[in-house]
Motif scaffolding. Sequence first.
Motif, mmCIF file in Angstrom:
data_model
loop_
_atom_site.group_PDB
_atom_site.id
_atom_site.type_symbol
_atom_site.label_atom_id
_atom_site.label_comp_id
_atom_site.label_asym_id
_atom_site.label_seq_id
_atom_site.Cartn_x
_atom_site.Cartn_y
_atom_site.Cartn_z
ATOM 1 N N CYS A 171 -92.483 35.511 -2.182
ATOM 2 C CA CYS A 171 -93.019 35.433 -0.820
ATOM 3 C C CYS A 171 -91.999 35.881 0.220
ATOM 4 O O CYS A 171 -92.345 36.567 1.182
ATOM 5 C CB CYS A 171 -93.477 34.008 -0.528
ATOM 6 S SG CYS A 171 -94.921 33.515 -1.496
ATOM 7 N N VAL A 172 -90.758 35.500 0.045
ATOM 8 C CA VAL A 172 -89.724 35.884 1.001
ATOM 9 C C VAL A 172 -89.560 37.397 1.019
ATOM 10 O O VAL A 172 -89.469 38.022 2.082
ATOM 11 C CB VAL A 172 -88.390 35.186 0.672
ATOM 12 C CG1 VAL A 172 -87.249 35.793 1.478
ATOM 13 C CG2 VAL A 172 -88.487 33.693 0.950
ATOM 14 N N LYS A 173 -89.533 38.014 -0.161
ATOM 15 C CA LYS A 173 -89.370 39.472 -0.244
ATOM 16 C C LYS A 173 -90.577 40.193 0.367
ATOM 17 O O LYS A 173 -90.434 41.123 1.159
ATOM 18 C CB LYS A 173 -89.197 39.905 -1.700
ATOM 19 C CG LYS A 173 -87.858 39.523 -2.323
ATOM 20 C CD LYS A 173 -87.804 39.966 -3.777
ATOM 21 C CE LYS A 173 -86.485 39.582 -4.436
ATOM 22 N NZ LYS A 173 -86.467 39.968 -5.877
ATOM 23 N N ILE A 174 -91.771 39.778 -0.024
ATOM 24 C CA ILE A 174 -92.977 40.453 0.454
ATOM 25 C C ILE A 174 -93.156 40.240 1.954
ATOM 26 O O ILE A 174 -93.530 41.170 2.687
ATOM 27 C CB ILE A 174 -94.204 39.952 -0.330
ATOM 28 C CG1 ILE A 174 -94.129 40.448 -1.777
ATOM 29 C CG2 ILE A 174 -95.500 40.418 0.322
ATOM 30 C CD1 ILE A 174 -95.207 39.895 -2.684
ATOM 31 N N GLY A 175 -92.879 39.032 2.429
ATOM 32 C CA GLY A 175 -92.976 38.774 3.861
ATOM 33 C C GLY A 175 -92.050 39.670 4.659
ATOM 34 O O GLY A 175 -92.401 40.155 5.743
ATOM 35 N N SER A 176 -90.854 39.916 4.112
ATOM 36 C CA SER A 176 -89.883 40.783 4.790
ATOM 37 C C SER A 176 -90.340 42.237 4.786
ATOM 38 O O SER A 176 -90.238 42.937 5.795
ATOM 39 C CB SER A 176 -88.517 40.664 4.114
ATOM 40 O OG SER A 176 -87.604 41.590 4.643
ATOM 41 N N ILE A 177 -90.849 42.704 3.651
ATOM 42 C CA ILE A 177 -91.260 44.104 3.536
ATOM 43 C C ILE A 177 -92.465 44.403 4.432
ATOM 44 O O ILE A 177 -92.498 45.410 5.147
ATOM 45 C CB ILE A 177 -91.582 44.443 2.066
ATOM 46 C CG1 ILE A 177 -90.291 44.417 1.238
ATOM 47 C CG2 ILE A 177 -92.262 45.812 1.962
ATOM 48 C CD1 ILE A 177 -90.519 44.527 -0.256
ATOM 49 N N PHE A 178 -93.449 43.496 4.429
ATOM 50 C CA PHE A 178 -94.653 43.728 5.231
ATOM 51 C C PHE A 178 -94.529 43.150 6.647
ATOM 52 O O PHE A 178 -95.420 43.334 7.474
ATOM 53 C CB PHE A 178 -95.877 43.140 4.532
ATOM 54 C CG PHE A 178 -96.356 43.958 3.356
ATOM 55 C CD1 PHE A 178 -97.086 45.119 3.559
ATOM 56 C CD2 PHE A 178 -96.061 43.577 2.066
ATOM 57 C CE1 PHE A 178 -97.531 45.878 2.486
ATOM 58 C CE2 PHE A 178 -96.502 44.321 0.980
ATOM 59 C CZ PHE A 178 -97.233 45.488 1.185
ATOM 60 N N ARG A 179 -93.440 42.421 6.904
ATOM 61 C CA ARG A 179 -93.133 41.902 8.235
ATOM 62 C C ARG A 179 -94.219 40.976 8.759
ATOM 63 O O ARG A 179 -94.751 41.165 9.859
ATOM 64 C CB ARG A 179 -92.862 43.051 9.215
ATOM 65 C CG ARG A 179 -91.773 44.001 8.720
ATOM 66 C CD ARG A 179 -91.420 45.072 9.715
ATOM 67 N NE ARG A 179 -90.419 45.983 9.159
ATOM 68 C CZ ARG A 179 -89.817 46.945 9.839
ATOM 69 N NH1 ARG A 179 -90.110 47.127 11.115
ATOM 70 N NH2 ARG A 179 -88.931 47.724 9.264
ATOM 71 N N VAL A 180 -94.548 39.987 7.932
ATOM 72 C CA VAL A 180 -95.541 38.989 8.324
ATOM 73 C C VAL A 180 -94.937 37.599 8.171
ATOM 74 O O VAL A 180 -93.946 37.398 7.468
ATOM 75 C CB VAL A 180 -96.822 39.087 7.459
ATOM 76 C CG1 VAL A 180 -97.513 40.425 7.663
ATOM 77 C CG2 VAL A 180 -96.506 38.857 5.983
ATOM 78 N N ASP A 181 -95.543 36.626 8.860
ATOM 79 C CA ASP A 181 -95.097 35.240 8.727
ATOM 80 C C ASP A 181 -95.748 34.621 7.496
ATOM 81 O O ASP A 181 -96.710 35.161 6.935
ATOM 82 C CB ASP A 181 -95.469 34.454 9.983
ATOM 83 C CG ASP A 181 -96.961 34.397 10.190
ATOM 84 O OD1 ASP A 181 -97.551 33.335 9.938
ATOM 85 O OD2 ASP A 181 -97.559 35.434 10.570
ATOM 86 N N MET A 182 -95.233 33.475 7.056
ATOM 87 C CA MET A 182 -95.696 32.859 5.818
ATOM 88 C C MET A 182 -97.134 32.355 5.920
ATOM 89 O O MET A 182 -97.867 32.356 4.937
ATOM 90 C CB MET A 182 -94.755 31.719 5.412
ATOM 91 C CG MET A 182 -93.419 32.209 4.905
ATOM 92 S SD MET A 182 -93.592 33.254 3.430
ATOM 93 C CE MET A 182 -92.207 34.386 3.629
ATOM 94 N N SER A 183 -97.558 31.942 7.099
ATOM 95 C CA SER A 183 -98.933 31.486 7.252
ATOM 96 C C SER A 183 -99.906 32.633 7.016
ATOM 97 O O SER A 183 -100.924 32.481 6.323
ATOM 98 C CB SER A 183 -99.129 30.904 8.652
ATOM 99 O OG SER A 183 -100.473 30.507 8.840
ATOM 100 N N THR A 184 -99.590 33.804 7.587
ATOM 101 C CA THR A 184 -100.447 34.982 7.384
ATOM 102 C C THR A 184 -100.445 35.405 5.925
ATOM 103 O O THR A 184 -101.497 35.726 5.352
ATOM 104 C CB THR A 184 -99.957 36.145 8.271
ATOM 105 O OG1 THR A 184 -100.012 35.742 9.637
ATOM 106 C CG2 THR A 184 -100.804 37.384 8.067
ATOM 107 N N LEU A 185 -99.260 35.398 5.309
ATOM 108 C CA LEU A 185 -99.159 35.787 3.900
ATOM 109 C C LEU A 185 -99.955 34.830 3.022
ATOM 110 O O LEU A 185 -100.674 35.263 2.108
ATOM 111 C CB LEU A 185 -97.692 35.808 3.470
ATOM 112 C CG LEU A 185 -97.428 36.154 2.000
ATOM 113 C CD1 LEU A 185 -97.971 37.539 1.652
ATOM 114 C CD2 LEU A 185 -95.939 36.070 1.674
ATOM 115 N N ALA A 186 -99.857 33.540 3.305
ATOM 116 C CA ALA A 186 -100.570 32.555 2.490
ATOM 117 C C ALA A 186 -102.078 32.781 2.560
ATOM 118 O O ALA A 186 -102.762 32.773 1.525
ATOM 119 C CB ALA A 186 -100.225 31.146 2.959
ATOM 120 N N ARG A 187 -102.599 32.984 3.757
ATOM 121 C CA ARG A 187 -104.046 33.186 3.902
ATOM 122 C C ARG A 187 -104.486 34.458 3.190
ATOM 123 O O ARG A 187 -105.564 34.504 2.589
ATOM 124 C CB ARG A 187 -104.432 33.243 5.376
ATOM 125 C CG ARG A 187 -104.239 31.924 6.090
ATOM 126 C CD ARG A 187 -104.804 31.925 7.489
ATOM 127 N NE ARG A 187 -106.255 32.044 7.489
ATOM 128 C CZ ARG A 187 -107.020 31.846 8.559
ATOM 129 N NH1 ARG A 187 -106.453 31.517 9.703
ATOM 130 N NH2 ARG A 187 -108.326 31.984 8.499
#
Length: 372
Positions: free
Chosen positions: A264-280
């Motif tokens: 999650c940390v890697k993907i969030g950084s690459i796509f530049r999104v917050d964890m709440s958005t990534l989780a949904r």
Amino acid sequence: MTVSDSASMGRRIAEARSRAGLTQADLASAISLDRSVLAKIENGGRRVSALELARIANTLGERIEWFVMETPPAIVSHRNLEEPGAESPTIDRTVERVTWNVEFTSQRDERWNTPSVQTLSRPRNAEEAEASSTIARGLLGLNSIAPLVDIAGHFSNLGLLVFAFDLGRDAADAASVLLERGGVAVVNGHLHVGRRRLAAAHELGHFLFADEYSVDWRVSDWEDDNAWESRLDRFARALLLPAVGLRQMWDDSQARGDDLRARCVKIGSIFRVDMSTLARRLIELGLIAQSGGRQVRSIRTTRADIVELNLVVPDELAPPCLPRSYEESVLRIYRHEMISPARATDLLFDTWNEEDLPVLPSLPESAIWNLV
């Protein structure tokens, strides 16, 4: 366009006074007028002088232009739906100023070029929202895998100018308005970068689906009873986290043996999104369960993560942020001496000082005959 009749001017003064929480007696005392005189001004029975208006604006913390320039029609349409006399939110007034400045600049810049973008049909369900995001990514020149970086630059290429100002924690997340040519969006820079990007993506949806004027108080907090906003949220998440690209990266990271947190940390950084958005997004694509979503939302990227995982740490739309194409346009009309240094810095929302402006060449003495 300017406000010329006394009645309209009076209404604006009364609205600004009410918003500031002052009575007529309070304001009249502050600007050294009899209350009865101020009452006549607000009722349109007496014109306000330039000096009186300057004092009123200073006392109420408003810009003089707010009183004398006509509100963009789309915003008027929005306000007519509101309760008469209701307080205008901070972002509402900010969008007005942005709209005024953009329209002023575009009308004077011969090189102003707003692309013609085909309006998309409103998605009626989640599947159509996903399909719309794919079309939008194509318009932005992105494939089904690439992250969307430089969001303001990409959106400018479609005619949507994105501005970011710190409007405080209690203001709306974002707002957008369609102009005669293109549109503008204002993002609350008080949000964290991932939320700023999500809010901007949400406003692109409003722009492409031709919503005349929209204020979004809390992006991604809409419940099922507001289906249109929920579909826009789905569009925004899919725009930032394309299904094909996210699935591929998720599977690759899992194959490398990364645990959930590292993935999650890697993907969030690459796509530049917050964890709440990534989780949904992970939940709606079936990549994690609801229980996993709560775990993802609790993840916080640390300084150690940035170093050890070699993460990209962008700060897109950090306030104050103006579109580069807009700044270039303001500089062009300044170089053509259509505006003064003071007006140029005003159009640039005081993010520039006069010393930052280019030095203009001195005119020869004979040039005076061109002005006679």
